[in-house]
Enzyme design. Structure first.
Site, PDB file in Angstrom:
ATOM      1  N   ASP A  82      30.993   8.537-115.014  1.00 50.84           N
ATOM      2  CA  ASP A  82      32.037   7.586-115.341  1.00 50.84           C
ATOM      3  C   ASP A  82      33.053   7.146-115.669  1.00 50.84           C
ATOM      4  O   ASP A  82      33.185   7.785-116.317  1.00 50.84           O
ATOM      5  CB  ASP A  82      30.456   6.046-114.333  1.00 50.84           C
ATOM      6  CG  ASP A  82      29.665   5.344-115.453  1.00 50.84           C
ATOM      7  OD1 ASP A  82      30.072   6.681-115.985  1.00 50.84           O
ATOM      8  OD2 ASP A  82      29.480   4.934-115.117  1.00 50.84           O
ATOM      9  N   HIS A 400      28.054  15.540-111.050  1.00 48.45           N
ATOM     10  CA  HIS A 400      28.816  14.409-110.825  1.00 48.45           C
ATOM     11  C   HIS A 400      29.975  13.509-111.774  1.00 48.45           C
ATOM     12  O   HIS A 400      29.466  12.876-112.714  1.00 48.45           O
ATOM     13  CB  HIS A 400      27.846  13.552-110.744  1.00 48.45           C
ATOM     14  CG  HIS A 400      27.532  12.341-109.397  1.00 48.45           C
ATOM     15  ND1 HIS A 400      28.009  11.513-108.295  1.00 48.45           N
ATOM     16  CD2 HIS A 400      27.778  10.582-110.285  1.00 48.45           C
ATOM     17  CE1 HIS A 400      28.690  10.306-108.259  1.00 48.45           C
ATOM     18  NE2 HIS A 400      28.088   9.809-109.522  1.00 48.45           N
ATOM     19  N   ASP A 438      22.654  21.984-106.252  1.00 44.93           N
ATOM     20  CA  ASP A 438      24.695  21.589-106.541  1.00 44.93           C
ATOM     21  C   ASP A 438      25.007  20.610-106.553  1.00 44.93           C
ATOM     22  O   ASP A 438      26.231  21.115-105.897  1.00 44.93           O
ATOM     23  CB  ASP A 438      24.935  23.247-107.539  1.00 44.93           C
ATOM     24  CG  ASP A 438      25.837  22.556-108.553  1.00 44.93           C
ATOM     25  OD1 ASP A 438      26.520  21.708-108.950  1.00 44.93           O
ATOM     26  OD2 ASP A 438      26.797  23.993-108.212  1.00 44.93           O
ATOM     27  N   GLU A 447      24.248  14.040-112.042  1.00 44.04           N
ATOM     28  CA  GLU A 447      24.874  13.431-112.873  1.00 44.04           C
ATOM     29  C   GLU A 447      25.123  13.638-114.277  1.00 44.04           C
ATOM     30  O   GLU A 447      23.908  14.303-114.940  1.00 44.04           O
ATOM     31  CB  GLU A 447      25.713  12.545-112.946  1.00 44.04           C
ATOM     32  CG  GLU A 447      26.131  11.064-113.362  1.00 44.04           C
ATOM     33  CD  GLU A 447      26.205   9.916-113.655  1.00 44.04           C
ATOM     34  OE1 GLU A 447      27.108   9.199-113.730  1.00 44.04           O
ATOM     35  OE2 GLU A 447      25.371   9.222-112.896  1.00 44.04           O
TER      36      GLU A 447
END
EC number: 3.2.1.4
Length: 636
Positions: A82, A400, A438, A447
């Site tokens: 993020d 991620h 994956d 992540e």
């Protein structure tokens, strides 16, 4: 030299780990692991990037961070996949990375990676200096976790507001203040040799932050409530006060700080836990190793060994062996969410303690545990795969991570594969049965995060055995078409041609927004001039328009009667931030005068190859601020 400082030097002199390196020579290129793990932190950078930026898919981002509160809060690291700058895990990551240099500086030097490592750490410590805007004021977070997690795209084009959150004497946050003090104090030690003035500056801020943390106590999520769902401090703040006090003692040789750390130890629960390990939330396990080395007190030594035994061969309690869960494939497994980061953390503690303890049996036990767990992550596992992106056999391809994925449509399924290789991060990892998929959507297992890699990086330094780093690394990525037009013929006859065209911004090297995109549609008016008409007689009109202006026909090659109309989206922000945000459509018609049957599009440059189906065409070139960024121009 005082007796106490002499003792400290004896305890913490950098030593070659020749025994470890010669014993654990393997097929794995540890320096490649180290090199790539360090690069991961470069990929996480926020702010204005320097000319030395090695990743052509990363650009400036978060340049208005802090603007809402009147401070420059640019810089630092994005937390994970993020784009929030969470202060607690960022400070933890920086502190642990600095600790790895403190322990294994010689390995970094010999691997020719010390400068790279210091550069990554400095990116974080520079940010902490900015965020420390007063002795008792620290900006502990930038970005709204909820808003941030609701959008999927590259950091360079984030569309959401990024509020800043602070702690101060009226609303304190002991955990983040003390953790940042630890990072700055550790930083002051490792930078002292190469940049003494900078080291002194770090130490000044570390002292202020620790005093703030100690005097004004309170859990930081009571003030930075936005962090609570993401990085709540479950362990409280005593462990950070211990950790911060230790590093200030090591940086200053001031007994006062060690006394503060030891006093804080008394506030730790009496039944010291041994079934967990170090993490962004719990720094007691790191602290007790340093306290064991500094004080040689039995309680710290026994607690450390109890913890390491629990993770390795087992700890005997009341005649019963207690041991962490092991997967069938041999992974010491603590928890599903980021399982490998805990194992990597425990391995680092084992490496550090093994390098200090004199008992050869214990040394071998902890080294064996640490190297086996590290090898599991690198490929010695039932999946026969690496869990480090961009390293080894069958590494993760779909971490991620928003910016590495490079979506232009605010969807983690578009594109189907990552556009960029995010070298170096350790992914979350497998479940307790060694199973792993994956999958980009799996933020529990797939992540990556700055705290996942902190101790893992140190493991690479601990086992480095003389290999050479990769030359010319990282490779420069090949840039795909970032701006282009897709077009189709809506209608075409002897009076007019109607074209549907969509202008795309799918930039990713790096992603960027533009308000100055345009494209040109070229026509050949030979048949028009042959009938006695000119370009002035041709009408160019929009049938459907999402914000463009259309120019009258403009001469390109008068001798060949080649002209173009410019479809100009200047003032319209087009950026890879969503399905409707990364593209703009226009439908336009070129018509012969008064409906005369003299129009022939077959010789028009931009018409060539077009059908009734939308397709990318290089014959409709795209410009940004007047510079050609896609397509080809007609020959003159």
């Amino acid at each position: 030299m005082t007796r106490r400082w002499s003792f400290l030097v004896q305890c913490f002199t950098f030593k070659k780990k020749e025994g470890v390196r010669s014993r654990y020579m393997s097929d794995y290129n540890y320096v490649e692991v180290l090199q790539k793990s360090i690069l991961f932190y470069e990929a996480q950078r926020s702010g204005k990037l320097p000319e030395s930026n090695r990743l052509n898919w990363r650009g400036d981002s978060g340049l208005e961070d802090g603007k809402d509160v009147g401070h420059d809060l640019t810089g630092g690291w994005y937390d994970a996949g993020d784009h929030v700058k969470f202060g607690l895990p960022m400070a933890y990551s920086a502190a642990v990375l600095a600790w790895t240099v403190y322990e294994y500086r010689e390995a970094y030097e010999e691997a020719e990676l010390l400068d790279d490592m210091l550069d990554q750490i400095k990116w974080a410590t520079d940010y902490f200096l900015k965020a420390h805007t007063g002795p008792n004021e620290f900006w502990a977070q930038v970005g709204d976790g909820n808003a941030d997690h609701g959008w999927w795209g590259p950091a360079e084009v984030m569309p959401m507001n990024r509020p800043a959150f602070k702690i101060d004497e009226h609303c304190p946050g002991t955990e983040v203040a003390a953790q940042t003090a630890a990072a700055l104090a550790a930083g002051s030690i490792i930078f002292k040799e190469t940049d003494a003035p900078y080291a002194a500056k770090l130490l000044t801020h570390a002292k202020q932050l620790y005093a703030f943390a100690d005097q004004y106590r309170g859990e930081y999520t009571d003030c930075v409530t936005n962090a609570q769902p993401f990085y709540n401090s479950w362990s409280g703040y005593i462990d950070e006060l211990i950790w911060g006090g230790i590093w200030l003692y090591l940086a200053t040789n001031d007994q006062t700080y060690l006394n503060k750390a030891l006093k804080a130890v008394e506030e730790w629960p009496k039944d010291w836990d041994y079934t967990f390990t170090m993490s962004w939330d719990n720094t007691f396990f790191l602290s007790q190793i340093l306290l064991a080395r500094i004080t040689k007190e039995k309680r710290f030594i026994e607690s450390t060994e109890r913890n390491l035994d629990y993770w390795s061969t087992g700890f005997v309690q009341n005649g019963k062996v207690e041991r962490i869960t092991y997967t069938p494939g041999g992974l010491a497994w603590l928890d599903q969410w980021g399982s490998l980061r805990y194992t990597a953390n425990a391995a680092f503690l084992a490496f550090v303690y093994a390098d200090w303890v004199s008992d050869q049996e214990k040394k071998n036990r902890y080294q064996t545990f640490a190297i086996r767990q590290t090898h599991y992550m690198l490929g010695d596992n039932p999946q026969n795969r690496s869990y480090v992106v961009g390293f080894g056999k069958n590494p993760p391809m779909h971490p991620h991570h928003r910016t590495a994925h490079g979506s232009w449509s605010n969807q983690l399924t578009t594109p189907s594969s990552h556009r960029h290789t995010l070298y170096g991060p350790l992914v979350g990892g497998p479940n307790r049965q060694d199973q792993y998929t994956d999958d980009i959507s799996d933020y529990v297992s797939n992540e990556v995060a700055t705290d996942y890699n902190a101790a893992f990086t140190g493991n690479g330094a601990a086992v480095w055995s003389g290999q050479s780093k990769l030359p010319n690394f990282p490779p420069k990525e090949k840039v795909e078409d970032e701006f282009f037009v897709e077009a189709a013929v809506m209608s075409n006859d002897t009076t007019s041609t109607q074209i549907k065209a969509i202008l795309y911004n799918r930039s990713g090297w790096p992603a960027r927004s533009s308000q100055s995109l345009s494209f040109r549609y070229y026509v050949n008016l030979s048949e028009i001039f042959a009938k006695g008409f000119t370009d002035k007689d041709i009408q160019v009109t929009a049938v459907y328009n999402e914000g463009a202006s259309l120019s009258p026909l403009t001469v390109y090659d008068a001798s060949s009667h080649i002209y173009f109309t410019e479809i100009d989206f200047t003032g319209v922000a087009i950026f890879p931030g969503g399905e409707s945000l990364h593209k703009k459509e226009i439908q336009f018609r070129l018509s012969a005068p008064n409906g005369a049957n003299i129009w022939d599009a077959s010789n028009d440059y931009s018409f060539q190859g077009l059908t009734s189906n939308m397709q990318k065409t290089a014959r409709i070139p795209v410009f940004d601020q007047g510079d050609l960024v896609f397509g080809t121009l007609p020959n003159k």
